[in-house]
Every structure is written in structure tokens, then in C-alpha cells.
Enzyme design. Structure first.
Site, short mmCIF file in Angstrom:
data_model
loop_
_atom_site.label_atom_id
_atom_site.label_comp_id
_atom_site.label_asym_id
_atom_site.label_seq_id
_atom_site.Cartn_x
_atom_site.Cartn_y
_atom_site.Cartn_z
N LYS A 205 -10.23 19.95 16.44
CA LYS A 205 -9.60 19.25 15.32
C LYS A 205 -9.11 17.90 15.82
O LYS A 205 -8.41 17.82 16.83
CB LYS A 205 -8.43 20.07 14.78
CG LYS A 205 -7.53 19.29 13.80
CD LYS A 205 -6.42 20.17 13.29
CE LYS A 205 -5.35 19.36 12.57
NZ LYS A 205 -4.33 20.22 11.95
N LYS A 207 -6.80 14.62 14.99
CA LYS A 207 -5.75 14.02 14.18
C LYS A 207 -6.17 12.59 13.83
O LYS A 207 -6.28 11.75 14.71
CB LYS A 207 -4.43 14.02 14.94
CG LYS A 207 -3.29 13.34 14.21
CD LYS A 207 -2.88 14.10 12.95
CE LYS A 207 -2.10 15.36 13.29
NZ LYS A 207 -1.66 16.07 12.08
N ASP A 235 -8.15 15.53 10.29
CA ASP A 235 -6.88 15.58 9.54
C ASP A 235 -6.20 14.22 9.56
O ASP A 235 -5.52 13.86 10.52
CB ASP A 235 -5.96 16.63 10.16
CG ASP A 235 -4.55 16.60 9.57
OD1 ASP A 235 -4.39 16.08 8.45
OD2 ASP A 235 -3.62 17.09 10.24
N ASN A 237 -3.75 13.30 7.55
CA ASN A 237 -2.39 13.41 7.02
C ASN A 237 -2.17 12.58 5.76
O ASN A 237 -1.19 11.84 5.63
CB ASN A 237 -1.35 13.04 8.07
CG ASN A 237 -1.10 14.16 9.06
OD1 ASN A 237 -1.25 13.97 10.26
ND2 ASN A 237 -0.73 15.34 8.58
N GLU A 260 -8.92 18.24 6.37
CA GLU A 260 -7.52 18.61 6.14
C GLU A 260 -6.71 17.45 5.56
O GLU A 260 -6.66 16.37 6.15
CB GLU A 260 -6.88 19.06 7.47
CG GLU A 260 -5.43 19.50 7.32
CD GLU A 260 -4.83 19.95 8.63
OE1 GLU A 260 -3.59 19.94 8.75
OE2 GLU A 260 -5.60 20.32 9.55
N ASN A 283 -1.63 21.50 4.95
CA ASN A 283 -0.30 21.95 5.35
C ASN A 283 0.73 21.00 4.76
O ASN A 283 1.89 21.02 5.14
CB ASN A 283 -0.14 21.99 6.88
CG ASN A 283 0.01 20.60 7.47
OD1 ASN A 283 -0.97 19.91 7.69
ND2 ASN A 283 1.24 20.17 7.72
N ASP A 307 2.53 27.69 8.57
CA ASP A 307 3.33 27.38 9.75
C ASP A 307 4.60 28.21 9.60
O ASP A 307 5.40 27.96 8.70
CB ASP A 307 3.65 25.89 9.80
CG ASP A 307 4.35 25.48 11.10
OD1 ASP A 307 5.24 26.22 11.54
OD2 ASP A 307 4.02 24.41 11.64
N HIS A 334 -1.22 26.02 10.90
CA HIS A 334 -0.87 24.66 11.29
C HIS A 334 -0.01 24.71 12.55
O HIS A 334 0.56 25.75 12.88
CB HIS A 334 -0.10 24.00 10.14
CG HIS A 334 0.68 22.78 10.50
ND1 HIS A 334 2.04 22.82 10.78
CD2 HIS A 334 0.32 21.49 10.62
CE1 HIS A 334 2.46 21.60 11.05
NE2 HIS A 334 1.44 20.77 10.97
N ASN A 336 2.86 22.18 14.89
CA ASN A 336 3.56 20.97 15.30
C ASN A 336 3.96 21.18 16.75
O ASN A 336 3.74 22.26 17.32
CB ASN A 336 4.77 20.72 14.40
CG ASN A 336 5.37 19.35 14.61
OD1 ASN A 336 4.72 18.44 15.10
ND2 ASN A 336 6.63 19.19 14.26
#
Length: 439
Positions: A205, A207, A235, A237, A260, A283, A307, A334, A336
Site C-alpha cells: 500500500k 500513501k 491511498d 487521503n 482507498e 477509513n 481501526d 487501517h 496509524n
């Protein structure tokens, strides 16, 4: 007499709660909001029973979480250990300072707008895990048994790739890492190879939301070339418009396992979903039960990434998985920035979810520091499910004390609240987190 019979004959209660805020080293990982600070705050929770058993939990450590966790921990003295549902009743009676609730994207989790209820759930989640750990140790049972029993012996995780600076800005106190920079497709592929060599991951994955979409398309294409047939995810965001999201989905549809949160919010995600066959995961637009109905009714998401930190714990995660299963929506996890306590908790609950068809996310390989006597190990890209009592992890008191001392140091006071924008401004004065859609 069995451990269960012994427990039934007592009124086991919580005698003490210990809260230890810490700062742990974090590499300069980039996202659409900025860059990770050199240290990130976490909160370690210890629940001590009247029988002398200690359970551990972990959650976010920013000031707004601490301000709620402290009175909540005090209120738990005398609470029955097995009354996990009662934790939520107690938490619902706790007041939240309105000024502490974010009005925009919650940077700490990049998970959409935070509310008072989300803040409460994020705090209680760490206590729930600590209670389950203590209860499992008391009964001689692993946490997954308390959740109904495991359906798999290992939980697969995905390599979590980031665009990354080689180091934090010059003059910033930070811990060195050996990952190197990753600022272009070649750097992303090199980073993925390190993840594979060190941990055996077979899915990846990235970011995104950091560079213009064409650059991130090129990075995913490079990954597909280097790891043909392996599941890939991207992803950004919520950094893209609907139009940009559809273009990226069209260009990468043949290699993406899912996309995502390409656009921000359920309405925008629904528009994207209507225009592509690429599954959309989230998420950010589904982070509470109240947000499920609209997202599912509009077919805005096909995979919900739970999460346990902000859903309210392991039991709530199982409830979410059941809801997703009823509506034919996929579920995974998910991540963090987190330590081994949370990875162990994630693994226990993931082991109990029958329809878990996507490898879970985890930041854990990025964290060079931990509070455990032994790091949780990845074996061929997965974490074996522990059958030891509780979570199966042991707190290292010396390491905990050292990381707490860092948190107490006035030199690090400005890092007690995670702020990726502030960290970016150290390198680029005047920089502000961009408005979304960014592209």
C-alpha cells in the site's frame, strides 16, 4: 478448580489504573497533510486488578486524549474487570472540551472530521484492550478466545509504503533510520523491496496525496512491474477531486486491489464508485456506526478499514465486521502509528473475523522503538496468532520509563500533540496544509 471456576467465585475488580504518555521515534514519512514529526505521542494504559494482574492497552497520546483518559481512569477504580460493556456507559458520561474537537480532518489519524463521540471511543478503546488482556491473563485464555475464538492461525499484513525524506530537517533532534529516501518511483520500489526482504510482505500500500497524481500513478506502475501479480493499494487521503479519482482509477484499474479514500466524504466517494469498477476502501468516511447507513445505501465504499483505536476497541470491531458481512461489504484494518501492544490487539481481533479477505495495514515496521520486552514478529508477511494468556506480550518497564522521560522533557513539549503541518513548516517555513481536493 479451573481458572474459569475460580474467576466465577470472586468479584475481580480494577484496583489501579496507570497512564503513561510517551514519545516514540517516527521517521519523516510524508502525507497530504505534511510530514510525521520526529517523535509521535502514544498513551500506554495499565489496568491492575485487585488480584495483582496487570493488563495493557495503547491509544493516541495527544493532550485531548490524555485530558479525557485521566478522569476516566480514576473512575474505573472498583469497576468489575469483566464488565467491558460498562466501560462505554462510563465513558458516555464523560464531558469533552469542545475546543479539543477538531473541525477539519483529524491529522493524527487522517480519518475525517473528529467529534466528541469519536474522541470518547478512541480513549475507551485502550482501556478495553487492557481489560481484555488482564481478563485473559486471569483466566489463562488468549484474548481471541474471549472474543469468540480464532478462525485463523496467522493474520496477513501489507507493506505500508510512504514517500519519505532521507532524514528529518537539519538541526531537528531525531533518531536516525536506515530506510533512506523515497521520493520517486525508483525510491518507492526500493523501499518495497526492503519490506519484502525484512518482513516477507507480499502486498503493498502506497500513501499518496503527496505528489501530483501522474507521479503516483507512475510509482504504482513501477510497483506492478517489480512485483507482478501482487495486490497493490493507493491511498491519497481524500486529496483528489472526483474527476481526478476516476482518471486514476481508469489508469490503474488493472493492477489495484482497491483505491482507498481517493476523494473526501461519502457523497464524493459515491460519485467515484458509480464511475469505476475498482473497489473503494475507506477509513475516513465510515469511522462510526452512524456513518454506515449513508455509505452503504449509496454504495460509496466496498471495503471498510476498521481501526480498533477509534471504533472503540476489539468488540466494536467485531460488530463492524458483522455489519459489513450482512451488507456484502469487505472489511480489513487501517493503521496509524502504533506500537506492539496495538499490533497484538489488532492480530487477536483479526484472527476472529471470518471474512477477512484483505491483508491488514500496519505502521509497526516503521517504529524502531517499543515498550515490549520482545517485538511482535512478522513471519512471511504475517503475525502468528498467540495462544498465550491475554495479548501474549510483556511490558518492558525500563523502555516505558525512558520513553516517558522523553515525553516529560521540556525540549519535546511541542511534540506532545501530533501536527504534520507544523513538522513540515520546519523544513518549509510558511507551508500550510493544502485544501482538498488538492488535485
Amino acid at each position: 478448580m479451573s481458572a474459569t471456576e475460580g474467576y466465577a467465585g470472586t468479584d475481580l475488580t480494577i484496583a489501579e489504573v496507570r497512564l503513561t504518555p510517551i514519545l516514540v521515534a517516527d521517521p519523516p514519512l510524508l502525507n497530504t497533510q505534511g510530514v510525521h514529526q520526529p517523535y509521535t505521542p502514544r498513551l500506554i494504559i495499565e489496568v491492575v486488578t485487585d488480584g495483582g494482574v496487570t493488563g495493557v492497552g495503547e491509544t493516541y497520546g495527544d493532550a485531548k486524549y490524555l485530558e479525557l483518559a485521566r478522569p476516566f481512569g480514576s473512575a474505573l477504580t472498583g469497576h468489575r474487570l469483566a464488565d467491558v460493556n460498562g466501560l462505554f456507559t462510563l465513558m458516555n458520561n464523560m464531558s469533552v472540551d469542545a475546543s479539543r474537537v477538531d473541525r477539519a480532518v483529524d491529522v493524527g489519524g487522517l480519518r475525517g472530521v473528529q467529534t466528541a463521540d469519536k474522541l470518547r471511543l478512541s480513549v475507551v478503546s485502550g482501556f478495553e484492550v487492557a481489560c481484555l488482556d488482564a481478563l485473559g491473563k486471569t483466566l489463562g485464555l488468549p484474548v481471541h478466545a474471549l472474543l469468540g475464538g480464532k478462525v485463523r492461525d496467522r493474520v496477513d499484513y501489507s507493506a505500508y509504503l510512504f514517500y519519505k525524506w532521507g532524514a528529518h530537517p537539519e538541526g531537528v533532534a531525531a533518531e536516525a533510520d536506515d530506510w533512506g529516501a523515497a521520493l520517486d518511483p525508483a525510491g518507492v520500489v526500493a523501499q518495497a523491496r526492503k519490506f519484502t526482504e525484512r518482513y516477507g510482505f507480499t502486498s503493498f500500500k502506497l500513501k499518496g496525496g503527496v505528489f501530483p497524481p501522474d507521479e503516483e500513478i507512475a510509482a504504482v506502475r513501477a510497483l506492478a512491474g517489480a512485483f507482478p501479480g501482487h495486490p497493490l493499494r493507493l491511498d491519497p487521503n481524500g486529496a483528489w477531486s472526483v474527476e481526478t479519482s476516476l482518471r486514476v482509477a481508469a489508469e490503474l484499474g488493472d493492477v489495484l486491489e482497491y483505491l482507498e479514500d481517493p476523494a473526501l466524504g461519502t457523497p464524493a466517494m459515491a460519485e467515484v464508485a458509480a464511475g469505476t469498477s475498482v473497489p473503494l476502501a475507506t477509513n475516513m468516511c465510515v469511522t462510526t456506526v452512524a456513518e454506515i447507513a449513508e455509505a452503504f445505501r449509496r454504495d460509496a465504499v466496498q471495503v471498510v478499514l476498521s481501526d480498533h483505536h477509534y471504533w472503540g476497541g476489539l468488540g466494536k470491531t467485531r460488530e463492524l465486521a458483522a455489519i459489513c458481512g450482512a451488507f456484502g461489504v469487505g472489511v480489513s484494518m487501517h493503521s496509524n502509528t502504533h506500537l506492539g501492544i496495538s499490533l497484538a490487539a489488532m492480530t487477536h481481533v483479526a484472527a476472529t473475523v471470518p471474512d477477512l479477505h484483505h491483508a491488514c495495514d500496519s505502521h509497526y515496521p516503521w517504529q524502531s522503538e517499543d515498550v515490549l520486552t520482545e517485538r511482535v514478529a512478522f513471519v512471511d508477511g504475517a503475525v502468528p496468532v498467540s495462544d498465550a494468556p491475554g495479548l501474549g506480550v510483556t511490558l518492558d518497564r525500563d523502555r516505558l520509563d525512558a520513553l516517558h522521560a522523553r515525553w516529560r522533557d521540556d525540549a519535546h513539549r511541542h511534540l506532545r500533540d501530533r501536527d504534520d503541518g507544523a513538522a513540515m513548516r520546519v523544513a518549509e517555513p510558511g507551508w500550510t496544509a493544502p485544501r482538498v481536493p488538492r488535485w
